[in-house]
Structures are given as C-alpha cells and as structure tokens.
Design a protein around this motif. Structure first.
Motif, PDB file in Angstrom:
ATOM      1  N   ALA A   1     101.368  67.239  41.227  1.00  0.00           N
ATOM      2  CA  ALA A   1     100.053  67.488  40.655  1.00  0.00           C
ATOM      3  C   ALA A   1      99.912  68.917  40.135  1.00  0.00           C
ATOM      4  O   ALA A   1     100.615  69.814  40.587  1.00  0.00           O
ATOM      5  CB  ALA A   1      98.980  67.234  41.710  1.00  0.00           C
TER       6      ALA A   1
ATOM      7  N   ALA B   1      94.705  66.815  44.136  1.00  0.00           N
ATOM      8  CA  ALA B   1      96.114  66.457  43.933  1.00  0.00           C
ATOM      9  C   ALA B   1      96.363  64.955  44.045  1.00  0.00           C
ATOM     10  O   ALA B   1      97.264  64.418  43.399  1.00  0.00           O
ATOM     11  CB  ALA B   1      96.983  67.207  44.939  1.00  0.00           C
TER      12      ALA B   1
ATOM     13  N   CYS C   1      95.064  63.505  40.466  1.00  0.00           N
ATOM     14  CA  CYS C   1      95.744  63.995  39.263  1.00  0.00           C
ATOM     15  C   CYS C   1      96.925  63.109  38.875  1.00  0.00           C
ATOM     16  O   CYS C   1      97.753  62.761  39.717  1.00  0.00           O
ATOM     17  CB  CYS C   1      96.232  65.422  39.517  1.00  0.00           C
ATOM     18  SG  CYS C   1      97.210  66.123  38.168  1.00  0.00           S
TER      19      CYS C   1
ATOM     20  N   GLU D   1      98.925  64.048  36.331  1.00  0.00           N
ATOM     21  CA  GLU D   1      99.892  64.963  35.706  1.00  0.00           C
ATOM     22  C   GLU D   1      99.991  64.804  34.190  1.00  0.00           C
ATOM     23  O   GLU D   1     101.075  64.839  33.618  1.00  0.00           O
ATOM     24  CB  GLU D   1     101.276  64.774  36.347  1.00  0.00           C
ATOM     25  CG  GLU D   1     101.263  64.975  37.853  1.00  0.00           C
ATOM     26  CD  GLU D   1     102.518  64.459  38.522  1.00  0.00           C
ATOM     27  OE1 GLU D   1     103.595  64.648  37.943  1.00  0.00           O
ATOM     28  OE2 GLU D   1     102.415  63.874  39.612  1.00  0.00           O
TER      29      GLU D   1
ATOM     30  N   GLN E   1     101.888  73.230  36.896  1.00  0.00           N
ATOM     31  CA  GLN E   1     102.590  72.474  37.931  1.00  0.00           C
ATOM     32  C   GLN E   1     103.417  73.456  38.741  1.00  0.00           C
ATOM     33  O   GLN E   1     104.027  74.361  38.206  1.00  0.00           O
ATOM     34  CB  GLN E   1     103.510  71.423  37.301  1.00  0.00           C
ATOM     35  CG  GLN E   1     102.787  70.122  37.000  1.00  0.00           C
ATOM     36  CD  GLN E   1     103.711  69.098  36.370  1.00  0.00           C
ATOM     37  OE1 GLN E   1     104.404  69.409  35.434  1.00  0.00           O
ATOM     38  NE2 GLN E   1     103.671  67.888  36.883  1.00  0.00           N
TER      39      GLN E   1
END
Ligand code: SF4
Ligand code: SF4
Length: 56
Positions: free
Chosen positions: A2, A35, A38, A40, A55
């Motif tokens: 994340a 996190a 997320c 990404e 990141q």
C-alpha cells in the motif's frame, strides 16, 4: 504494498478526492491512507503537489 503519505503532506485534500476506493482520510496534521483499503493504483501520488504519497 500500500501507499503511505509522508510528513511532506500539506493537507490539501487533493489525493482523497482522487482515490477510487476512498482509502484516504484527514489525519492528525496530515492525510493518511488505510493500507487495507488501498489498491495501489498510484492516483494519489500522481495528484499530490508535494509528492507525499509513495510506496515503501
Ligand atoms: Fe487510493 Fe490509489 Fe492512493 Fe491507494 S494508491 S490510496 S487506492 S489513490
Ligand atoms: Fe497531502 Fe499530497 Fe494528499 Fe495533499 S495530495 S493531502 S499534500 S498527500
């Protein structure tokens, strides 16, 4: 992994508006990323004027 927002954050809120899964919220002195939520995508990093999300 994340994304995480560094202390460079100036709490402008731009990233929170761009996050497709609403993983970003206003924290104590800076914005924070959940996190577990997320995915990404990198939209926050692309949007941030000071390059705070990254990141690890
Ligand atoms: Fe949201 Fe994407 Fe940033 Fe994760 S990387 S916090 S999903 S905008
Ligand atoms: Fe902080 Fe950058 Fe998000 Fe603005 S866009 S709230 S400066 S992390």
């Amino acid at each position: 992994m994340a994304y995480k927002i560094s202390d460079e954050c100036i709490s402008c809120g731009a990233c929170a508006a761009q996050c497709p899964v609403s993983a970003i919220s206003e924290g104590d002195g800076k914005y924070v990323i959940d996190a577990d939520t997320c995915i990404e995508c990198g939209a926050c990093a692309d949007t941030c004027p000071v390059g705070a999300p990254a990141q690890e």
